[in-house]
Motif scaffolding. Structure first.
Motif, PDB file in Angstrom:
ATOM      1  N   UNK A 195      13.934 -76.406 -47.830  1.00  0.00           N
ATOM      2  CA  UNK A 195      14.071 -77.588 -46.989  1.00  0.00           C
ATOM      3  C   UNK A 195      14.932 -77.043 -45.899  1.00  0.00           C
ATOM      4  N   UNK A 196      14.659 -77.232 -44.628  1.00  0.00           N
ATOM      5  CA  UNK A 196      15.418 -76.814 -43.467  1.00  0.00           C
ATOM      6  C   UNK A 196      16.568 -77.340 -43.472  1.00  0.00           C
ATOM      7  N   UNK A 197      17.784 -76.611 -43.267  1.00  0.00           N
ATOM      8  CA  UNK A 197      19.148 -77.208 -42.866  1.00  0.00           C
ATOM      9  C   UNK A 197      19.543 -76.606 -41.596  1.00  0.00           C
ATOM     10  N   UNK A 198      20.917 -76.489 -41.367  1.00  0.00           N
ATOM     11  CA  UNK A 198      21.340 -76.285 -40.033  1.00  0.00           C
ATOM     12  C   UNK A 198      20.931 -74.820 -39.540  1.00  0.00           C
ATOM     13  N   UNK A 199      20.137 -74.081 -40.679  1.00  0.00           N
ATOM     14  CA  UNK A 199      19.946 -72.759 -40.209  1.00  0.00           C
ATOM     15  C   UNK A 199      18.616 -72.289 -39.276  1.00  0.00           C
ATOM     16  N   UNK A 200      17.837 -73.693 -39.129  1.00  0.00           N
ATOM     17  CA  UNK A 200      16.417 -73.596 -38.386  1.00  0.00           C
ATOM     18  C   UNK A 200      15.353 -73.117 -39.183  1.00  0.00           C
ATOM     19  N   UNK A 201      14.186 -73.447 -38.522  1.00  0.00           N
ATOM     20  CA  UNK A 201      12.897 -73.179 -39.349  1.00  0.00           C
ATOM     21  C   UNK A 201      12.692 -71.505 -39.536  1.00  0.00           C
ATOM     22  N   UNK A 202      13.169 -70.596 -38.716  1.00  0.00           N
ATOM     23  CA  UNK A 202      12.508 -69.419 -38.887  1.00  0.00           C
ATOM     24  C   UNK A 202      13.563 -68.710 -40.143  1.00  0.00           C
ATOM     25  N   UNK A 203      14.718 -69.389 -40.160  1.00  0.00           N
ATOM     26  CA  UNK A 203      15.511 -68.676 -41.253  1.00  0.00           C
ATOM     27  C   UNK A 203      15.275 -69.211 -42.651  1.00  0.00           C
ATOM     28  N   UNK A 204      14.761 -70.644 -42.598  1.00  0.00           N
ATOM     29  CA  UNK A 204      14.422 -71.017 -43.945  1.00  0.00           C
ATOM     30  C   UNK A 204      13.156 -70.491 -44.298  1.00  0.00           C
ATOM     31  N   UNK A 205      12.042 -70.062 -43.366  1.00  0.00           N
ATOM     32  CA  UNK A 205      10.931 -69.130 -43.631  1.00  0.00           C
ATOM     33  C   UNK A 205      11.350 -67.896 -44.354  1.00  0.00           C
ATOM     34  N   UNK A 206      12.375 -67.102 -43.639  1.00  0.00           N
ATOM     35  CA  UNK A 206      12.828 -65.925 -44.096  1.00  0.00           C
ATOM     36  C   UNK A 206      13.444 -66.292 -45.834  1.00  0.00           C
ATOM     37  N   UNK A 207      13.878 -67.365 -45.753  1.00  0.00           N
ATOM     38  CA  UNK A 207      14.494 -67.480 -47.197  1.00  0.00           C
ATOM     39  C   UNK A 207      13.406 -67.669 -48.212  1.00  0.00           C
ATOM     40  N   UNK A 208      12.354 -68.268 -47.660  1.00  0.00           N
ATOM     41  CA  UNK A 208      11.046 -68.403 -48.650  1.00  0.00           C
ATOM     42  C   UNK A 208      10.567 -67.202 -49.128  1.00  0.00           C
ATOM     43  N   UNK A 209      10.419 -66.308 -48.011  1.00  0.00           N
ATOM     44  CA  UNK A 209      10.100 -64.800 -48.110  1.00  0.00           C
ATOM     45  C   UNK A 209      10.814 -64.153 -49.133  1.00  0.00           C
ATOM     46  N   UNK A 210      12.171 -64.433 -49.152  1.00  0.00           N
ATOM     47  CA  UNK A 210      13.098 -63.703 -50.053  1.00  0.00           C
ATOM     48  C   UNK A 210      12.974 -64.158 -51.416  1.00  0.00           C
ATOM     49  N   UNK A 211      12.714 -65.604 -51.331  1.00  0.00           N
ATOM     50  CA  UNK A 211      12.694 -66.006 -53.007  1.00  0.00           C
ATOM     51  C   UNK A 211      11.352 -65.856 -53.599  1.00  0.00           C
ATOM     52  N   UNK A 212      10.335 -65.674 -52.623  1.00  0.00           N
ATOM     53  CA  UNK A 212       8.998 -65.258 -53.363  1.00  0.00           C
ATOM     54  C   UNK A 212       9.215 -63.777 -53.821  1.00  0.00           C
ATOM     55  N   UNK A 213       9.932 -62.783 -53.085  1.00  0.00           N
ATOM     56  CA  UNK A 213       9.924 -61.789 -53.478  1.00  0.00           C
ATOM     57  C   UNK A 213      10.788 -61.423 -54.846  1.00  0.00           C
ATOM     58  N   UNK A 214      11.814 -62.251 -54.973  1.00  0.00           N
ATOM     59  CA  UNK A 214      12.729 -62.371 -55.859  1.00  0.00           C
ATOM     60  C   UNK A 214      11.899 -63.123 -57.222  1.00  0.00           C
ATOM     61  N   UNK A 215      10.604 -63.562 -57.047  1.00  0.00           N
ATOM     62  CA  UNK A 215       9.928 -64.305 -57.971  1.00  0.00           C
ATOM     63  C   UNK A 215      10.322 -65.371 -58.371  1.00  0.00           C
ATOM     64  N   UNK A 216      11.212 -66.140 -57.943  1.00  0.00           N
ATOM     65  CA  UNK A 216      11.850 -67.451 -57.898  1.00  0.00           C
ATOM     66  C   UNK A 216      10.856 -68.549 -58.217  1.00  0.00           C
ATOM     67  N   UNK A 217       9.631 -68.408 -57.805  1.00  0.00           N
ATOM     68  CA  UNK A 217       8.498 -69.156 -57.868  1.00  0.00           C
ATOM     69  C   UNK A 217       7.345 -68.140 -57.875  1.00  0.00           C
ATOM     70  N   UNK A 218       6.272 -68.550 -58.670  1.00  0.00           N
ATOM     71  CA  UNK A 218       5.044 -67.679 -58.839  1.00  0.00           C
ATOM     72  C   UNK A 218       3.857 -68.551 -58.331  1.00  0.00           C
ATOM     73  N   UNK A 219       3.232 -67.871 -57.068  1.00  0.00           N
ATOM     74  CA  UNK A 219       1.897 -68.351 -56.762  1.00  0.00           C
ATOM     75  C   UNK A 219       1.151 -67.351 -56.337  1.00  0.00           C
ATOM     76  N   UNK A 220      -0.109 -67.547 -55.964  1.00  0.00           N
ATOM     77  CA  UNK A 220      -1.016 -66.730 -55.153  1.00  0.00           C
ATOM     78  C   UNK A 220      -0.406 -66.644 -53.918  1.00  0.00           C
ATOM     79  N   UNK A 221      -0.687 -65.318 -53.047  1.00  0.00           N
ATOM     80  CA  UNK A 221      -0.431 -65.330 -51.630  1.00  0.00           C
ATOM     81  C   UNK A 221      -1.383 -66.156 -51.058  1.00  0.00           C
ATOM     82  N   UNK A 222      -1.088 -67.097 -50.131  1.00  0.00           N
ATOM     83  CA  UNK A 222      -1.906 -68.065 -49.293  1.00  0.00           C
ATOM     84  C   UNK A 222      -1.625 -69.287 -49.884  1.00  0.00           C
ATOM     85  N   UNK A 223      -1.033 -69.345 -50.904  1.00  0.00           N
ATOM     86  CA  UNK A 223      -0.661 -70.967 -51.485  1.00  0.00           C
ATOM     87  C   UNK A 223       0.469 -71.401 -50.474  1.00  0.00           C
TER      88      UNK A 223
END
Length: 288
Positions: A195-223
């Motif tokens: 969820x976007x907080x004070x960091x803004x959209x771009x930083x939130x998306x970077x966080x999604x990329x980080x947690x995907x790399x850390x395998x905090x959630x599993x899904x196919x690329x493009x999901x």
């Protein structure tokens, strides 16, 4: 209020000069180009935030201590209407401001205006301009063609799983609107990932990329999808939801399948670039 008063005249009728307060990004200059075709403009670029604009557009750099200078120039140009557009990434450090006399007069109100969540600050800033005799106009009034029309931007459309994620994201943002948190959310396979907080959209998306790399959630690329929309009851004269090429690149890096925005209440900046890059990356951008 002392001195000359802003000129009268309705917004959007091509009469009177429109003052554009420009924050960061390409959007203020895109808006200036569109509006200048039908109305005189003068741009006040916020120092430390606004990018450099074309030399053909009259531009004045202003710092947080130069409200008096901005007001004087606006009045000299016959401005009554003001458009606030572009990102403001940081709030001013009032301890470091060396104000002109007009800013000094307004400083207590400026400090109060900068306190609170985004919606509160937007309302306060608009009120500050209105108290000085200006009328703050919305993008819908000044440059409606910048708002997203229903349908896809580019060739691709979301599939059934993406549609379910879009619906969940829209519901979540509706429910969270009263808390003045953010305007976007990442949803993957029926799960809210970020969820976007004070960091803004771009930083939130970077966080999604980080947690995907850390395998905090599993899904196919493009999901999954980035969903962005205005808050319920949001004042659309400022802080209108915006996506652009950087947003798209962030969504691609995060492995999402696309972006969904609210039609008529979200700006898609750099639309030609967004469409081309989305098609090249085989992701969708759609307004609903």
């Amino acid at each position: 209020m002392s001195g000359a008063q802003p000129a009268n005249g309705p917004a959007g009728d091509g009469e009177g000069t429109l003052a554009i307060i420009a924050g960061a990004g390409a959007l203020p200059w895109e808006a200036a180009d569109v509006i200048a075709r039908r109305r005189k403009i003068v741009v006040f670029a916020v120092d430390g935030e606004a990018d450099a604009g074309p030399a053909s557009i009259e531009t004045h750099r202003i710092g947080p201590g130069q409200i008096g200078r901005m007001r004087r120039i606006a009045i000299e140009h016959g401005c009554r209407d003001v458009l606030l557009i572009g990102a403001i990434r940081s709030r001013p450090d009032f301890a470091s401001i060396i104000p002109d006399l007009e800013t000094l007069r307004l400083l207590p109100r400026i400090v109060r205006a900068a306190v609170g969540g985004d919606d509160t600050v937007v309302r306060n800033v608009i009120g500050l301009f209105e108290q000085e005799g200006f009328r703050v106009v919305s993008v819908a009034e000044a440059a409606p063609e910048l708002l997203a029309a229903p349908g896809p931007v580019g060739a691709r459309q979301p599939d059934a799983k993406h549609e379910a994620d879009i619906a969940l994201g829209m519901r979540y943002l509706d429910a969270s609107s009263p808390f003045d948190v953010g305007q976007c959310v990442a949803v993957v396979d029926g799960r809210v990932i970020a969820v976007e907080g004070a960091e803004g959209t771009d930083a939130m998306l970077a966080r999604v990329a980080d947690i995907r790399r850390a395998r905090r959630f599993r899904s196919e690329k493009g999901a999954g999808v980035l969903v962005k929309r205005a808050k319920t009851g949001q004042d659309m004269r400022s802080d209108v939801p915006v996506i652009g090429a950087d947003t798209l690149r962030g969504a691609i890096k995060a492995g999402l399948g696309g972006i969904a925005v609210e039609a008529g209440r979200t700006i898609i900046a750099e639309r030609v670039v967004v469409a081309a890059e989305a098609d090249r990356a085989r992701v969708f951008v759609v307004a609903r």
